[in-house]
Design a protein around this motif. Structure first.
Motif, short mmCIF file in Angstrom:
data_model
loop_
_atom_site.label_atom_id
_atom_site.label_comp_id
_atom_site.label_asym_id
_atom_site.label_seq_id
_atom_site.Cartn_x
_atom_site.Cartn_y
_atom_site.Cartn_z
N SER A 124 0.83 -1.20 0.00
CA SER A 124 0.00 0.00 0.00
C SER A 124 0.87 1.25 0.00
N LYS A 219 -4.59 -1.51 10.97
CA LYS A 219 -5.89 -0.84 10.77
C LYS A 219 -6.77 -0.86 12.03
N THR A 230 -6.47 8.09 3.87
CA THR A 230 -6.43 7.13 2.76
C THR A 230 -5.04 6.60 2.44
N ALA A 231 -4.87 5.29 2.60
CA ALA A 231 -3.69 4.60 2.07
C ALA A 231 -4.10 3.83 0.81
N ASP A 277 -10.01 5.60 3.15
CA ASP A 277 -9.29 4.33 3.15
C ASP A 277 -10.28 3.16 3.13
#
Ligand code: NAP
Length: 287
Positions: A124, A219, A230-231, A277
């Protein structure tokens, strides 16, 4: 030393292109919204005027854009990649797309006198930035070997999987597993909350056992804070579930768990979470 091009400087492309520049390579960059080139130029890259111009001026050009439509626009659009590949220029598409699109693009590039490899990536934002992606390549074997100096900067592992389409298939299998893991995880977290369990206790129990993994570990605490910077954009995660289901359809392979997870991701998109994300699917599981 080969001269590299990089097209598409989103979350993933930015990190990969920066690593190429920081490793001392000569890199030409292009992005549809041109302001995203500025950071790369400040780091030492050159800004290209179009995909065609970048490909024509470099030995190997890499690309990482949103989805099959974006990959096709980059190649077949005006001043696109196809217009620059004559004379043996090499093009490596690292976007997550379906195998049919990869084959269409690969065949067109070769027919126009270019060389093609697909190399979607597992990992990611963090791995793109610190050069620890896993590259799932397929297509021209000699190009895979030639691209190794760049791959070793962008990733910690590169695998060659055979004919064009196999990289896309592997990537879709990996991401359908990840997407279903994520929805199961969020349903567990939200069920724990409703059952008056501590989510911290749940995370500790999971981490101590056979289901311990970096995704839950990374997470989980963010989910507790409802922090969804957001990744991996949720809209891209849902696209990958959709493309994996399409692959399953073509092979008449039953995937009821993935289909159910895809519904949860669709619900999350409809809640306006597409650009958050993918872990924000938690908010759809909460209802
Ligand atoms: P992103 O941040 O949304 O970036 C998307 C990129 O695609 C941007 O550079 C965007 O240009 C470009 N683009 C979109 N439509 C285009 C078009 N029609 N023509 C030209 N360029 C277009 O996405 P990302 O997270 O970097 O993901 C890129 C790819 O990598 C996706 O296929 C995704 O599934 C895959 N991937 C992502 C992750 C992750 O964790 N993020 C991990 C593995 C794989 P603009 O800047 O002009 O919008």
């Amino acid at each position: 030393m080969a001269k590299y091009g990089y097209l598409g400087l989103g979350i993933m492309g930015r990190g990969m292109a920066l690593n190429l520049v920081n490793a001392g390579h000569d890199v030409v960059v292009w992005n549809r919204s041109s302001e995203k080139c500025d950071e790369l130029v400040a780091a030492g890259a050159t800004k290209g005027s179009s995909p065609a111009e970048v490909v024509a001026s470099c030995d190997i050009t890499f690309a990482c854009v949103s989805d099959p439509e974006a990959s096709k626009a980059l190649v077949f659009g005006e001043n696109g990649v196809l217009e620059g590949v004559a004379g043996g220029k090499a093009y490596v598409d690292m976007s997550t797309i379906d195998p049919g699109t990869a084959q269409t693009i690969g065949a067109a590039i070769v027919e126009a006198g270019g060389r093609y490899l697909e190399a979607p990536v597992s990992g990611s934002k963090g791995p793109a930035e610190n050069g620890t992606l896993i590259l799932l390549a397929a297509g021209e074997r000699a190009l895979f070997d030639e691209a190794e100096p760049a791959f070793s900067v962008m990733g910690k592992k590169s695998v060659f999987l055979g004919e064009v389409g196999q990289g896309a298939r592997m990537k879709l299998v990996v991401n359908m597993i990840m997407g279903t893991m994520m929805t199961a995880f969020t349903e567990g977290m939200t069920l724990a909350e409703k059952a008056n369990l501590s989510t911290q206790d749940l995370l500790d129990v999971l981490d101590a056992g056979a289901m311990s993994n970096p995704m839950f570990r990374g997470k989980g605490p963010l989910m507790q804070k409802e922090s969804f910077a957001t990744a991996f954009p949720l809209k891209h995660a849902q696209k990958d579930m959709r493309l994996a289901l399409l692959l399953g359809d073509e092979l008449a392979h039953g995937m009821p768990t993935v289909a159910a997870s895809n519904e949860v991701f669709k619900k999350a998109r409809n809640k306006g979470l597409g650009d958050s994300d993918f872990s924000s699917v938690y908010l759809a599981s909460k209802d």
